[in-house]
Design an enzyme around this catalytic site. Structure first.
Site, PDB file in Angstrom:
ATOM      1  CB  SER A 184      10.253  30.197  28.696  1.00  0.00           C
ATOM      2  OG  SER A 184      11.149  30.362  29.785  1.00  0.00           O
ATOM      3  CE1 TYR A 202       7.938  25.904  31.324  1.00  0.00           C
ATOM      4  CE2 TYR A 202      10.054  26.997  31.679  1.00  0.00           C
ATOM      5  CZ  TYR A 202       8.694  27.062  31.429  1.00  0.00           C
ATOM      6  OH  TYR A 202       8.086  28.290  31.258  1.00  0.00           O
ATOM      7  N   PRO A 209       9.467  35.319  27.861  1.00  0.00           N
ATOM      8  CG  PRO A 209       7.422  35.663  28.917  1.00  0.00           C
ATOM      9  CD  PRO A 209       8.123  34.732  27.972  1.00  0.00           C
TER      10      PRO A 209
HETATM   11  P1  NDP Z   1       0.560  30.665  36.069  1.00  0.00           P
HETATM   12  O1  NDP Z   1       0.799  29.387  36.789  1.00  0.00           O
HETATM   13  O2  NDP Z   1       0.160  31.860  36.862  1.00  0.00           O
HETATM   14  O3  NDP Z   1      -0.498  30.448  34.901  1.00  0.00           O
HETATM   15  C1  NDP Z   1      -0.499  29.282  34.112  1.00  0.00           C
HETATM   16  C2  NDP Z   1      -1.867  29.156  33.464  1.00  0.00           C
HETATM   17  O4  NDP Z   1      -1.855  27.977  32.651  1.00  0.00           O
HETATM   18  C3  NDP Z   1      -2.978  28.991  34.482  1.00  0.00           C
HETATM   19  O5  NDP Z   1      -4.063  29.815  34.097  1.00  0.00           O
HETATM   20  C4  NDP Z   1      -3.343  27.528  34.370  1.00  0.00           C
HETATM   21  O6  NDP Z   1      -4.742  27.380  34.631  1.00  0.00           O
HETATM   22  C5  NDP Z   1      -3.043  27.262  32.911  1.00  0.00           C
HETATM   23  N1  NDP Z   1      -2.878  25.843  32.617  1.00  0.00           N
HETATM   24  C6  NDP Z   1      -1.925  24.993  33.076  1.00  0.00           C
HETATM   25  N2  NDP Z   1      -2.141  23.752  32.608  1.00  0.00           N
HETATM   26  C7  NDP Z   1      -3.266  23.823  31.829  1.00  0.00           C
HETATM   27  C8  NDP Z   1      -3.999  22.880  31.071  1.00  0.00           C
HETATM   28  N3  NDP Z   1      -3.642  21.589  31.012  1.00  0.00           N
HETATM   29  N4  NDP Z   1      -5.098  23.298  30.395  1.00  0.00           N
HETATM   30  C9  NDP Z   1      -5.467  24.597  30.444  1.00  0.00           C
HETATM   31  N5  NDP Z   1      -4.821  25.538  31.143  1.00  0.00           N
HETATM   32  C10 NDP Z   1      -3.730  25.149  31.831  1.00  0.00           C
HETATM   33  O7  NDP Z   1       1.910  30.955  35.296  1.00  0.00           O
HETATM   34  P2  NDP Z   1       2.316  32.075  34.218  1.00  0.00           P
HETATM   35  O8  NDP Z   1       1.235  33.039  33.991  1.00  0.00           O
HETATM   36  O9  NDP Z   1       3.635  32.559  34.630  1.00  0.00           O
HETATM   37  O10 NDP Z   1       2.518  31.139  32.962  1.00  0.00           O
HETATM   38  C11 NDP Z   1       1.906  31.365  31.722  1.00  0.00           C
HETATM   39  C12 NDP Z   1       2.835  30.868  30.632  1.00  0.00           C
HETATM   40  O11 NDP Z   1       4.037  31.620  30.675  1.00  0.00           O
HETATM   41  C13 NDP Z   1       3.258  29.410  30.755  1.00  0.00           C
HETATM   42  O12 NDP Z   1       3.280  28.849  29.466  1.00  0.00           O
HETATM   43  C14 NDP Z   1       4.667  29.498  31.332  1.00  0.00           C
HETATM   44  O13 NDP Z   1       5.439  28.385  30.989  1.00  0.00           O
HETATM   45  C15 NDP Z   1       5.155  30.750  30.666  1.00  0.00           C
HETATM   46  N6  NDP Z   1       6.267  31.463  31.276  1.00  0.00           N
HETATM   47  C16 NDP Z   1       6.256  31.843  32.586  1.00  0.00           C
HETATM   48  C17 NDP Z   1       7.309  32.556  33.123  1.00  0.00           C
HETATM   49  C18 NDP Z   1       7.388  32.928  34.567  1.00  0.00           C
HETATM   50  O14 NDP Z   1       8.505  33.133  35.077  1.00  0.00           O
HETATM   51  N7  NDP Z   1       6.270  33.081  35.259  1.00  0.00           N
HETATM   52  C19 NDP Z   1       8.431  32.984  32.278  1.00  0.00           C
HETATM   53  C20 NDP Z   1       8.350  32.508  30.915  1.00  0.00           C
HETATM   54  C21 NDP Z   1       7.297  31.813  30.440  1.00  0.00           C
HETATM   55  P3  NDP Z   1      -5.415  26.149  35.372  1.00  0.00           P
HETATM   56  O15 NDP Z   1      -4.477  25.679  36.435  1.00  0.00           O
HETATM   57  O16 NDP Z   1      -6.689  26.756  35.911  1.00  0.00           O
HETATM   58  O17 NDP Z   1      -5.668  25.165  34.284  1.00  0.00           O
HETATM   59  C1  8X3 Z   2       9.925  30.619  33.204  1.00  0.00           C
HETATM   60  C2  8X3 Z   2      11.276  31.233  33.402  1.00  0.00           C
HETATM   61  O1  8X3 Z   2      13.647  30.768  34.140  1.00  0.00           O
HETATM   62  O2  8X3 Z   2      11.869  29.801  35.465  1.00  0.00           O
HETATM   63  O3  8X3 Z   2       9.786  30.130  31.922  1.00  0.00           O
HETATM   64  O4  8X3 Z   2      12.398  28.899  33.305  1.00  0.00           O
HETATM   65  S1  8X3 Z   2      12.328  30.107  34.107  1.00  0.00           S
END
Ligand code: NDP
Ligand code: 8X3
Length: 251
Positions: free
Chosen positions: A138, A151, A181
């Site tokens: 991130s 985080y 991202p």
């Molecule tokens: P979502 O919340 O849409 O997706 C997160 C996914 O992680 C879900 O499918 C969830 O599934 C899964 N997850 C969470 N905890 C667990 C666990 N203990 N075991 C297995 N699966 C798990 O968020 P994003 O798609 O945005 O996030 C995906 C990744 O991208 C993350 O690592 C996040 O930190 C990162 N990210 C997101 C950004 C944003 O702004 N959206 C920017 C930068 C990075 P379930 O709950 O069914 O387990």
């Molecule tokens: C997710 C982007 O800016 O919310 O990783 O931390 S931010």
């Protein structure tokens, strides 16, 4: 040639969008997350395009990760791409007020879960001298913001861990990439604010954030590079996002 792709966090956001794009390429998919229902819905949606194995998995559970990898059905055993995407942020409180349980959950998921998946899947890749670990970091791993405390710390780990992985993999054809991202509209903020969807919506208000599809397209592009090309780190933000100046406290 079709690949086998193991996607953690495939039940929503980047993971689900990536599953759709890899399925378009005819890649075989292992879809993992805690919530089985959305995984099964995705499996139903994509099964005309490719073979899918959906598995309920909490990446924090080391034994479950080991058993899941060891117990994969035959067509899914030789994993070519591990997309370490499962992760979350919880809360935005300052470090002196935050819930320690939230810190535990982020560390256990974003750091420990990611290392478990990597450790159990990597030996097969090295043995086959073919593979790619794609870790989702991130911008929070490089650029601090108030309330980003643990985080951001977990995502800094992901970036450096990825570089160190590639160093260990020197001399093999196993690739390692960290994609970092910025703001993207998924379930991320809804999870961060524990179901307060109005607060989550305000994060994206008046801007055009990255979409899950935008990020998935980058993941596919990184994976589709020729085998001798390793994208080490790739940071991406939407055009509406950039950096804030350094803070100065004045009396
Ligand atoms: P979502 O919340 O849409 O997706 C997160 C996914 O992680 C879900 O499918 C969830 O599934 C899964 N997850 C969470 N905890 C667990 C666990 N203990 N075991 C297995 N699966 C798990 O968020 P994003 O798609 O945005 O996030 C995906 C990744 O991208 C993350 O690592 C996040 O930190 C990162 N990210 C997101 C950004 C944003 O702004 N959206 C920017 C930068 C990075 P379930 O709950 O069914 O387990
Ligand atoms: C997710 C982007 O800016 O919310 O990783 O931390 S931010």
């Amino acid at each position: 040639m079709s690949r086998t792709v193991f996607i953690t966090g495939a039940s929503s956001g980047f993971g689900a969008a990536s599953a759709r794009l890899f399925a378009q390429a005819g890649d075989r998919l292992v879809l993992a997350a805690r919530r089985l229902e959305p995984l099964q819905a995705l499996q139903e949606e994509l099964q005309g395009q490719t073979e899918i194995h959906a598995v309920q998995l909490d990446v924090r559970d080391r034994v479950a990760v080991e058993q899941t990898v060891a117990g994969l059905p035959e067509p899914f055993r030789a994993i070519d791409i591990l997309l370490n995407n499962a992760g979350l942020a919880l809360g935005l409180e300052p470090a002196h007020q935050v819930s320690l349980d939230d810190w535990d959950t982020m560390i256990d998921t974003n750091i420990k879960g990611l290392t478990y998946c990597t450790r159990f899947i990597l030996p097969g890749m090295v043995a086959r001298n073919r593979g790619h670990v794609i870790n989702i970091g991130s911008t929070a791993g490089a650029w601090p913001y108030a309330g980003g405390n643990v985080y951001g710390g977990t995502k800094a780990f992901v970036e450096q861990f990825t570089r160190n992985l590639r160093t260990d993999l020197q001399g093999t054809m196993v690739r390692a990439t960290c994609i970092a991202p910025g703001m993207a509209e998924t379930e991320f903020s809804n999870v961060r604010f524990k179901g307060d969807s109005a607060r989550a919506a305000r994060v994206y208000e008046g801007s055009t954030p990255l979409s899950a599809h935008d990020v998935a397209s980058i993941i596919r592009w990184v994976a589709d590079q020729p085998p001798h090309v390793n994208i080490n780190t790739l940071e991406v933000m939407c055009i509406d996002q950039s950096w804030a100046p350094l803070a100065v406290h004045r009396t």
